[in-house]
Write a protein that holds these residues in place. Structure first.
Motif, PDB file in Angstrom:
ATOM      1  N   HIS A 623      41.448  30.883  35.877  1.00  0.00           N
ATOM      2  CA  HIS A 623      40.037  31.052  35.501  1.00  0.00           C
ATOM      3  C   HIS A 623      39.869  30.679  34.032  1.00  0.00           C
ATOM      4  O   HIS A 623      40.726  30.983  33.202  1.00  0.00           O
ATOM      5  CB  HIS A 623      39.576  32.491  35.719  1.00  0.00           C
ATOM      6  N   GLN A 624      38.742  30.029  33.728  1.00  0.00           N
ATOM      7  CA  GLN A 624      38.412  29.641  32.363  1.00  0.00           C
ATOM      8  C   GLN A 624      37.383  30.621  31.788  1.00  0.00           C
ATOM      9  O   GLN A 624      36.431  30.991  32.478  1.00  0.00           O
ATOM     10  CB  GLN A 624      37.817  28.216  32.335  1.00  0.00           C
ATOM     11  N   PHE A 625      37.555  31.025  30.502  1.00  0.00           N
ATOM     12  CA  PHE A 625      36.577  31.927  29.881  1.00  0.00           C
ATOM     13  C   PHE A 625      36.214  31.400  28.488  1.00  0.00           C
ATOM     14  O   PHE A 625      36.976  30.708  27.829  1.00  0.00           O
ATOM     15  CB  PHE A 625      37.108  33.362  29.794  1.00  0.00           C
ATOM     16  N   ARG A 637      37.980  30.715  23.343  1.00  0.00           N
ATOM     17  CA  ARG A 637      37.982  30.156  24.690  1.00  0.00           C
ATOM     18  C   ARG A 637      39.431  30.131  25.176  1.00  0.00           C
ATOM     19  O   ARG A 637      40.379  30.084  24.372  1.00  0.00           O
ATOM     20  CB  ARG A 637      37.350  28.757  24.727  1.00  0.00           C
ATOM     21  N   GLY A 638      39.638  30.219  26.508  1.00  0.00           N
ATOM     22  CA  GLY A 638      40.992  30.238  27.039  1.00  0.00           C
ATOM     23  C   GLY A 638      40.983  30.296  28.558  1.00  0.00           C
ATOM     24  O   GLY A 638      39.950  30.104  29.211  1.00  0.00           O
ATOM     25  N   SER A 639      42.149  30.574  29.146  1.00  0.00           N
ATOM     26  CA  SER A 639      42.277  30.661  30.599  1.00  0.00           C
ATOM     27  C   SER A 639      43.277  31.763  30.929  1.00  0.00           C
ATOM     28  O   SER A 639      44.077  32.175  30.086  1.00  0.00           O
ATOM     29  CB  SER A 639      42.731  29.321  31.176  1.00  0.00           C
ATOM     30  N   PHE A 640      43.205  32.264  32.179  1.00  0.00           N
ATOM     31  CA  PHE A 640      44.153  33.276  32.636  1.00  0.00           C
ATOM     32  C   PHE A 640      44.274  33.149  34.156  1.00  0.00           C
ATOM     33  O   PHE A 640      43.430  32.526  34.828  1.00  0.00           O
ATOM     34  CB  PHE A 640      43.706  34.682  32.223  1.00  0.00           C
ATOM     35  N   PHE A 641      45.324  33.753  34.720  1.00  0.00           N
ATOM     36  CA  PHE A 641      45.574  33.699  36.153  1.00  0.00           C
ATOM     37  C   PHE A 641      45.458  35.121  36.713  1.00  0.00           C
ATOM     38  O   PHE A 641      45.931  36.076  36.106  1.00  0.00           O
ATOM     39  CB  PHE A 641      46.970  33.135  36.431  1.00  0.00           C
ATOM     40  N   GLY A 642      44.803  35.257  37.862  1.00  0.00           N
ATOM     41  CA  GLY A 642      44.664  36.573  38.485  1.00  0.00           C
ATOM     42  C   GLY A 642      43.276  37.140  38.275  1.00  0.00           C
ATOM     43  O   GLY A 642      42.335  36.447  37.887  1.00  0.00           O
ATOM     44  N   VAL A 661      32.782  33.468  32.420  1.00  0.00           N
ATOM     45  CA  VAL A 661      33.983  33.161  33.200  1.00  0.00           C
ATOM     46  C   VAL A 661      33.558  32.294  34.379  1.00  0.00           C
ATOM     47  O   VAL A 661      32.739  32.717  35.207  1.00  0.00           O
ATOM     48  CB  VAL A 661      34.684  34.444  33.697  1.00  0.00           C
ATOM     49  N   ASP A 662      34.090  31.064  34.441  1.00  0.00           N
ATOM     50  CA  ASP A 662      33.825  30.146  35.557  1.00  0.00           C
ATOM     51  C   ASP A 662      32.330  29.991  35.830  1.00  0.00           C
ATOM     52  O   ASP A 662      31.892  29.928  36.986  1.00  0.00           O
ATOM     53  CB  ASP A 662      34.546  30.621  36.834  1.00  0.00           C
ATOM     54  N   GLY A 663      31.465  29.993  34.757  1.00  0.00           N
ATOM     55  CA  GLY A 663      30.033  29.770  34.938  1.00  0.00           C
ATOM     56  C   GLY A 663      29.211  31.025  35.038  1.00  0.00           C
ATOM     57  O   GLY A 663      27.983  30.958  35.049  1.00  0.00           O
ATOM     58  N   THR A 664      29.822  32.203  35.140  1.00  0.00           N
ATOM     59  CA  THR A 664      29.089  33.469  35.192  1.00  0.00           C
ATOM     60  C   THR A 664      29.225  34.169  33.840  1.00  0.00           C
ATOM     61  O   THR A 664      30.301  34.211  33.266  1.00  0.00           O
ATOM     62  CB  THR A 664      29.625  34.380  36.306  1.00  0.00           C
ATOM     63  N   SER A 665      28.082  34.728  33.345  1.00  0.00           N
ATOM     64  CA  SER A 665      28.065  35.314  32.007  1.00  0.00           C
ATOM     65  C   SER A 665      27.796  36.808  32.072  1.00  0.00           C
ATOM     66  O   SER A 665      27.145  37.316  32.992  1.00  0.00           O
ATOM     67  CB  SER A 665      26.999  34.638  31.140  1.00  0.00           C
TER      68      SER A 665
END
Length: 671
Positions: A623-625, A637-642, A661-665
């Protein structure tokens, strides 16, 4: 994150893993030990009766589906093994004196790995409370307290004695020529009564080299002088000063000499305090009558006069003679018995003179005044002229009220514009113009027949790119087009329109103002559901967002989040610190894209040193945030798994933030 939060997270993950395993068992036939299953039984699909965890194997139970057969069998499911997080979690926070610990936690159970000691923080002493103030001769005591929450440790510290702070001293007994003096000192420190005394040595006699007069000599008596000590009254070299003798001054007249009295003068000694005088006298002068006569009482037209010979030194006179009366002396001519002439009658007045001495009339003549002309007023209309009919005006004499009239030619119809319900002759769009567009100034003719118009702009409008327009034919639809330059700056601009008819007569100038809005390019979509205003120059002080022309309640930040994604058009009203309000042009060209239905939560909210980002209804994967502050600046900005991620928030300033996160704020607060 506390231990209770870690435990609940681990349990939730374990339950999710078990549910996934059960679903798999019910939809798939076991792949191992197939040759051991008796072919005479009709076994069901395996059902988990004991879930496998990190350290213990699970059990699959099979049941024969044939009627009247109760056979069962079990199959082992291998233990899952631990799945430790990559990041450390604090298990025990360190205190001032005791070390803490951190470790990597299993995502499914409460097992820990790589437990590491966190050093004790040490005490953080405050500035301390004064238990006993130090004074000039005694020490004080200061007690420090540890500022760490929950620590009650204290530390005592001695405050050195301050010592006396003596003032400059005051002489209480002055030293004399032969005796010592005393000087007293007082400690200046508050609450201290310290005192000390010092002696001041005698100063000794200091005789003035100049003599001082002890007894002033007079005109007839001698005096004394000596040398004095400048401190005390001691004297030396006492010397006799001889008498001065009289110093006679000039004679002073006390009684002036005249024709009938003698002169008396006094000569006085000029020395102070000597009152000796010499008296001198001189006999009276007697009268000295002039040879010429002097008028004593002037003769007039009403009575006789007199004259005599006067003494040249006093008021005495002799040989008085009578002077005969004189003729009348006429004064200036004056006007009397004035009769004002009218429009139909003559007037008259008398010219008169009087003697300036006795006031008797010496001359009179009656003068005739001709009748006056009529004094006509400015006139008043009884019939007003129009463009189709002549008018009539009546004049009245202000003196006799006689009247006369004049016929007025028909009026030339002037060009005028009709006004709207707000009293405005020109119709201008109140929402403002946008750079690069074409807009119209509307009008309606009330009278006259305009065939041409001229358009001019004020200086700042010309600097912004607007050009004046010379005489141009009026448009059929009564709408004058104005093109706004592409690079026009936002602001209020002024223009003026003048009309003229076929005779060349011009209308009055009609001035109008119009507003040019900020370009729509300042509003940008920083996420698919967040629109923001570009304020990199920090020009704007307040904000109010509008959606499809309607004000959005509470949308007063530099950005606005639209749940479900940006739709329709948006603009924002802003303030730049002046009474003038500005707004952006409408923008509706948004990239259309579906917004993820993922639900996100952040705990705690408000965020503290750390916060946990939790995803619900997520799809397994990366997921991208992005994190943005309330000014629209990207902070991280960054990314994480789970479905979980730990945010490090200690370097964030207190305020509001958006986490996308992935387009949701989601809006969060950092305290």
């Amino acid at each position: 994150m506390g231990n209770s939060a870690i435990t609940s997270t681990a349990v939730a993950l374990a339950l999710l893993s078990g549910i996934a395993a059960t679903t798999y068992a019910e939809t798939n036939t076991p792949a191992n030990n197939i040759e051991d299953i008796e072919t005479s039984h009709n076994w069901s699909k395996g059902r988990i009766v004991k879930k496998a965890n990190c350290t213990e194997a699970g059990i699959l139970l099979y049941v024969c589906l044939d009627d009247n057969c109760e056979a069962t069998k079990e199959e082992s499911v291998a233990a899952l093994g631990h799945d430790f997080y990559l990041e450390f979690i604090t298990d025990t926070y360190p205190s001032c004196t005791e070390a803490g610990s951190k470790s990597k936690h299993c995502t499914r159970c409460e097992a820990h790995d790589e437990t590491t000691e966190i050093p004790a923080t040490g005490h953080k002493w405050d500035d301390g409370d004064t238990l006993q103030h130090a004074n000039c001769i005694s020490t004080g005591e200061l007690e420090h307290h540890c500022r760490t929450t929950g620590c009650k440790a204290t530390l005592k510290e001695l405050i050195p004695a301050t010592g006396h702070n003596w003032d400059e001293g005051v002489i209480t007994t002055n030293a004399s020529c032969t005796e010592k003096g005393i000087k007293k000192y007082t400690c200046l420190n508050p609450g201290c009564n310290g005192r000390k005394h010092e002696s001041v040595r005698e100063i000794g006699h200091r005789f003035n080299p100049e003599f001082t007069m002890d007894l002033e000599p007079t005109c007839e008596k001698s005096g004394k002088k000596s040398q004095h000590c400048i401190v005390c009254d001691e004297r030396i070299n006492i010397t006799v000063v001889p008498a001065t003798g009289h110093a006679w001054g000039e004679p002073v007249v006390k009684q002036e000499i005249s024709c009938t009295q003698k002169e008396i003068s006094v000569i006085s000694c000029q020395h102070e305090h000597c009152g000796k005088q010499i008296i001198q006298e001189r006999e009276a002068l007697g009268h000295n009558f002039a040879a010429e006569y002097t008028t004593d009482f002037a003769a007039t037209c009403a009575h006789e006069g007199s004259k005599s010979r006067h003494c040249t030194r006093c008021d005495a006179h002799a040989e008085s003679i009578t002077v005969p009366a004189i003729p009348h002396i006429s004064g200036d001519t004056i006007i009397e018995r004035m009769i004002t002439p009218g429009c139909h009658s003559k007037g008259q007045y008398d010219e008169v003179t009087y003697c300036t001495v006795c006031k008797q009339e010496t001359y009179r003549m009656t003068i005739e005044i001709p009748a006056k002309e009529h004094q006509w007023d400015e006139g008043s209309y009884v019939i007003y002229p129009t463009v189709s009919n002549k008018g009539k005006i009546v004049y009245t004499c202000t003196e006799c009220r006689l009247t006369r009239h004049e016929i007025i030619d028909k009026l030339h119809e002037k060009i005028t514009l009709s006004k709207n319900n707000k009293g405005e002759p020109l119709r201008v769009a109140k929402d403002g113009f946008c750079p690069g567009g074409e807009y119209f100034i509307g009008y309606a003719v009330a009278s006259g027949s305009p065939i041409e118009y001229a358009l001019t702009f004020n200086e700042n409008a010309q600097e912004a790119g607007f050009s004046d327009r010379d005489w141009t034919s009026t448009p059929d639809d009564a709408k004058i087009a104005i093109e706004v330059p592409e690079a026009c700056a936002a602001g209020i601009y002024l223009g003026t329109i003048i009309f003229r008819d076929e005779t060349g007569e011009e209308s009055v100038p009609y001035q109008f103002s119009f507003k040019v809005n900020l370009p729509s390019s300042l509003t940008v979509a920083i996420f698919k559901d967040v629109v923001s205003l570009d304020n990199r120059g920090n020009h704007f002080k307040s904000y109010q967002w509008y959606h499809n022309g309607e004000m959005i309640e509470g949308a007063i930040k530099p950005y606005f989040q639209e749940k479900g994604g940006l739709t329709g058009n948006y603009y924002v009203k802003v303030n730049i610190g002046t009474p003038q309000e500005m707004r952006t042009c409408v923008k509706e060209d948004w990239e259309s894209a579906e917004v993820s239905l993922t639900e996100i939560t952040v705990t705690p909210n408000p965020m503290e040193e750390e916060a946990t980002l939790q995803l619900n209804h997520f799809e397994e994967g990366s997921h991208q945030f992005v994190i943005v502050n309330e000014a629209g600046t990207i902070m991280e900005r960054g990314s994480f798994f789970g479905n979980q991620y730990t945010l490090k928030c200690s370097h964030y300033a207190p305020g509001r933030y958006i986490i996308n996160v992935d387009g949701t704020s989601l809006k969060v607060i950092k305290k």
